[in-house]
Design a protein around this motif. Structure first.
Motif, PDB file in Angstrom:
ATOM      1  N   TYR A 170      16.884 -35.479  18.281  1.00 35.68           N
ATOM      2  CA  TYR A 170      17.786 -35.047  17.196  1.00 35.68           C
ATOM      3  C   TYR A 170      19.163 -34.642  17.733  1.00 35.68           C
ATOM      4  O   TYR A 170      19.828 -33.770  17.165  1.00 35.68           O
ATOM      5  CB  TYR A 170      17.204 -33.864  16.394  1.00 35.68           C
ATOM      6  N   ARG A 171      19.623 -35.262  18.802  1.00 34.18           N
ATOM      7  CA  ARG A 171      20.855 -34.830  19.466  1.00 34.18           C
ATOM      8  C   ARG A 171      22.043 -34.769  18.506  1.00 34.18           C
ATOM      9  O   ARG A 171      22.769 -33.767  18.459  1.00 34.18           O
ATOM     10  CB  ARG A 171      21.163 -35.760  20.645  1.00 34.18           C
ATOM     11  N   ALA A 172      22.284 -35.824  17.745  1.00 35.38           N
ATOM     12  CA  ALA A 172      23.449 -35.839  16.857  1.00 35.38           C
ATOM     13  C   ALA A 172      23.364 -34.735  15.816  1.00 35.38           C
ATOM     14  O   ALA A 172      24.356 -34.053  15.523  1.00 35.38           O
ATOM     15  CB  ALA A 172      23.580 -37.213  16.184  1.00 35.38           C
ATOM     16  N   TRP A 173      22.172 -34.555  15.243  1.00 32.17           N
ATOM     17  CA  TRP A 173      21.989 -33.520  14.214  1.00 32.17           C
ATOM     18  C   TRP A 173      22.187 -32.134  14.811  1.00 32.17           C
ATOM     19  O   TRP A 173      22.863 -31.281  14.205  1.00 32.17           O
ATOM     20  CB  TRP A 173      20.602 -33.648  13.605  1.00 32.17           C
ATOM     21  N   LEU A 174      21.629 -31.898  15.976  1.00 30.66           N
ATOM     22  CA  LEU A 174      21.749 -30.582  16.609  1.00 30.66           C
ATOM     23  C   LEU A 174      23.190 -30.289  17.006  1.00 30.66           C
ATOM     24  O   LEU A 174      23.674 -29.162  16.836  1.00 30.66           O
ATOM     25  CB  LEU A 174      20.846 -30.501  17.832  1.00 30.66           C
ATOM     26  N   ASP A 175      23.897 -31.298  17.532  1.00 29.93           N
ATOM     27  CA  ASP A 175      25.287 -31.074  17.926  1.00 29.93           C
ATOM     28  C   ASP A 175      26.165 -30.753  16.718  1.00 29.93           C
ATOM     29  O   ASP A 175      27.125 -29.984  16.820  1.00 29.93           O
ATOM     30  CB  ASP A 175      25.839 -32.313  18.634  1.00 29.93           C
TER      31      ASP A 175
END
Length: 264
Positions: A170-175
């Motif tokens: 979920y990198r994009a969502w978390l960033d």
């Protein structure tokens, strides 16, 4: 994603809900070894952030394999669907089937929701300190997304430990989560390899790291208040992180854990 063991402090497991069918609506590649499957349930049931579902596969000869996967989507999400994120374990029985065979339109057998101690509702408030190891991010994603939808003012800090940046699910969502939201922070620690210019943590979780996170969470909260702490990941990771929280003064009743056993 790893199979669940009972979270620390869990009592007798309630009678399971009946099995039902679920149609795969969408498959999203999260990382090189994690995919999220959106399932439309034949008989939707209310669930709480932090709960999980059992999945059962039946071979043509009648052999069955069953695993448990945390719900990644929030209770405040679309009605009738749940997201399950499955991490590939090459020698496993169930996760390779998800990654190599399952496609939109397929029908699966599921049962749930299951789980009680490792859950969060808006009524429980905060602040929240969420500590994830590897695919232990999945139920914490549900908690963060639910908090974002219905209790965005509750201060929250996620500390997420993975081996490399390629392992961040979920990198994009978390960033994007902290952007425009002064009440939430996301911190990563990469334990094996860091890219050039990395400014996050680069070691395993320890008391000093958690003390820094608690200090940052206190600035979000505007006061020093003992947070509700959720720790999720492999057994060794959870034990180390929980011990570190105790070492920095978090009382045991404020720590909720979900341990993953051997995965497949």
């Amino acid at each position: 994603m790893p199979a669940h063991s009972e979270p620390g402090g869990a009592g007798t497991r309630p009678a399971p809900t009946p099995w039902q069918s679920a149609v795969v609506e969408r498959v999203v590649v999260e990382t090189y070894r994690a995919r999220t499957f959106t399932l439309r349930l034949a008989k939707p049931r209310p669930f709480t952030a932090g709960q999980h579902y059992d999945v059962r596969l039946t071979a043509p000869d009648g052999y069955q394999a069953q695993r448990s996967y945390s719900v990644a989507s929030p209770p405040s999400g679309p009605t009738g669907t749940i997201d399950l994120t499955v991490e590939l374990i090459p020698d496993g029985e169930v996760s390779p089937y998800f990654h190599e065979v399952v496609q939109p339109g397929d029908v699966l057998e599921v049962r749930g929701p299951i789980g009680g101690p490792f859950t969060w509702t808006a009524e429980m408030g905060g602040p929240l300190l969420l500590v994830a190891g590897g695919s232990g991010i999945v139920p914490l994603r549900s908690i963060l997304a639910h908090r974002e939808a219905i209790a965005g003012a509750v201060p929250a800090l996620l500390l997420y430990s993975v081996r490399t940046s390629d392992d961040i699910i979920y990198r994009a969502w978390l960033d994007a989560l902290p952007q425009g939201n002064p009440s939430v922070r996301v911190s990563y620690t990469l334990t094996r390899q860091q890219p050039a210019g990395w400014v996050g943590y680069s070691r395993r979780i320890d008391p000093a790291m958690l003390q820094e996170c608690l200090a940052e969470l206190a600035t979000l909260n505007g006061d020093v208040v003992t947070p509700l702490c959720y720790v999720c990941g492999p057994t060794g990771f959870v034990e180390t992180a929980a011990d570190a929280l105790l070492a920095v003064g978090i009382p045991e009743p404020s720590i909720r854990t979900e341990r993953f056993g051997p995965t497949s």
